[in-house]
Design an enzyme around this catalytic site. Structure first.
Site, PDB file in Angstrom:
ATOM      1  N   ILE B  77     -15.828  19.006 -26.223  1.00  0.00           N
ATOM      2  CA  ILE B  77     -16.719  18.075 -26.919  1.00  0.00           C
ATOM      3  C   ILE B  77     -16.116  16.678 -26.819  1.00  0.00           C
ATOM      4  O   ILE B  77     -14.933  16.486 -27.111  1.00  0.00           O
ATOM      5  CB  ILE B  77     -16.845  18.496 -28.399  1.00  0.00           C
ATOM      6  CG1 ILE B  77     -17.628  19.801 -28.486  1.00  0.00           C
ATOM      7  CG2 ILE B  77     -17.492  17.412 -29.232  1.00  0.00           C
ATOM      8  CD1 ILE B  77     -17.693  20.356 -29.896  1.00  0.00           C
ATOM      9  N   CYS B  78     -16.923  15.711 -26.422  1.00  0.00           N
ATOM     10  CA  CYS B  78     -16.423  14.338 -26.297  1.00  0.00           C
ATOM     11  C   CYS B  78     -16.062  13.771 -27.658  1.00  0.00           C
ATOM     12  O   CYS B  78     -16.885  13.769 -28.585  1.00  0.00           O
ATOM     13  CB  CYS B  78     -17.478  13.449 -25.654  1.00  0.00           C
ATOM     14  SG  CYS B  78     -17.056  11.703 -25.783  1.00  0.00           S
ATOM     15  N   ILE B  79     -14.870  13.244 -27.773  1.00  0.00           N
ATOM     16  CA  ILE B  79     -14.398  12.767 -29.085  1.00  0.00           C
ATOM     17  C   ILE B  79     -15.202  11.571 -29.575  1.00  0.00           C
ATOM     18  O   ILE B  79     -15.587  11.517 -30.751  1.00  0.00           O
ATOM     19  CB  ILE B  79     -12.876  12.467 -29.069  1.00  0.00           C
ATOM     20  CG1 ILE B  79     -12.396  12.118 -30.473  1.00  0.00           C
ATOM     21  CG2 ILE B  79     -12.518  11.366 -28.085  1.00  0.00           C
ATOM     22  CD1 ILE B  79     -10.911  12.200 -30.655  1.00  0.00           C
TER      23      ILE B  79
END
Lengths: 101, 130, 136
Positions: B77-79
């Site tokens: 998941i992209c931070i």
């Protein structure tokens, strides 16, 4: 090099199919998925454009999406129906996958 | 062949996550490798364990978590996108002073570089979105 | 990390502000620049609105990120393709777009235009050369 283009929107609400047809080369493959499968149906205001593209490009539609939407009997003759395994095969057979989101 | 997958939309609102799931399953069945699945934009919402869909509907998050466990998939998941949308793991919640976390099993939070790396390492990068 | 360089194309087809796609796409481009790949951007359909001049977001309370495109040249992102047909369909010309420049290290750091207006068929050829096409 060849490209697998995927289009996932109805051509009646979004220009992605038209843009894909405009920006794709002879020998490439266009796979219509999700609401994009409406672009594979016969007798619409865009079906002539799709048929014209079929002269030098391969047009496919994702069968589970076609069936989900009740469009199986309306698909333009010559459009190949593929399942998810067929989608995977198209992705491997072409060099790049381009999603027209 | 090695696939990288990018998912740009959250569960239920768009079909993107369902299509990606069916594609990934078919690719695994055919013996292909999934190098990484990267969740971006609203796609990060696939990774919250707080979704409770109706009993007769598919549970998109659980489906991803189970597939990841079975096949050792790397679900990232992209931070930056996650911070905007309230997807937290324990470390990130602590860092931000937030009183809980909601990340689902099998998912991890990391940077956008992981997407670029997937593009470099995979033979094909396939994008699912809207 | 692979030591081969790949050709990455970012395909932008959505207008800014109405949705977050344009901004978050730009964030990927900026992060991706650090990986020293061969990067190009394509603006097609409403994507051309991302790089129009004169954006002023003060009234909507959202950050104007259009100045960031001007920094792309410093990140060695200097192949910015704009589809001619999309511009024309929207009543725009290249003069309506941001003045994006880069310094060409192979040409004594001469300042050059990053934006190249190309026809759909030229863009099709460019897409054909790519290894990875990211669309958002």
């Amino acid at each position: 090099m060849t490209i697998l283009h995927t289009v996932n929107k109805s051509p009646f609400e979004d220009s992605s199919l038209e843009s894909c047809l405009r920006c794709s080369k002879a020998g490439s493959t266009i796979l219509l998925i999700e609401d994009g499968i409406y672009g594979a149906t016969e007798g619409t205001i865009i079906s002539d454009k799709v048929k014209a593209a079929m002269a030098d490009r391969t047009v496919c539609a994702l069968q589970p999406d076609v069936e989900a939407r009740g469009m199986k009997d309306k698909i333009i003759e010559g459009i190949k129906l593929v399942d998810y395994a067929g989608f995977v095969d198209l992705a491997t057979e072409n060099d790049t996958v381009e999603s027209w989101l | 062949m090695k696939f990288g997958i990018l998912i740009n939309e959250g569960p239920y609102q768009h079909q993107a996550s369902d299509t990606a799931y069916n594609f990934v399953k078919a690719a695994l069945d055919k013996g292909h490798e999934i190098f990484r699945i990267f969740f971006y934009h609203d796609g990060v919402n696939n990774g919250t364990r707080f979704t409770v869909p109706p009993q007769d509907d598919r549970n998109i998050q659980v489906r991803w978590s189970e597939l990841a466990e079975k096949h050792g998939l790397d679900l990232v998941i992209c931070i930056a996108a996650a911070q905007r949308r309230g997807i937290m793991d324990e470390d990130e919640a602590k860092r931000q002073g937030i009183d809980g976390n909601n990340i689902a099993p099998g998912f991890r939070i990391s940077g956008l570089g992981q997407l670029i790396e997937a593009g470099i390492q995979a033979d094909r990068l396939v994008v699912f979105g809207d | 990390m692979s030591d081969t360089t790949k050709k990455f194309l970012y395909l932008n087809r959505k207008a800014p502000y109405g949705t977050i796609y344009a901004l978050e796409s730009l964030e990927v481009v900026l992060i991706g620049a650090a990986f020293e790949q061969d990067v190009a951007l394509a603006f097609v359909d409403d994507g051309v609105y991302q790089i129009t001049k004169g954006q002023d977001t003060a009234g909507i309370g959202v950050k104007n990120f259009s100045p960031t495109y001007s920094a792309l040249g410093d990140y060695d992102v200097n192949k910015i393709y704009v589809e001619k047909e999309s511009l024309e369909a929207r009543g725009l010309t290249v003069d309506d777009l941001l003045d994006l420049k880069y310094e060409d290290e192979d040409d004594d750091w001469a300042e050059k235009d990053s934006i190249r207006v190309v026809t759909a068929q030229e863009l099709a050829d460019i897409m054909d050369e790519q290894d990875v096409i990211l669309s958002f």
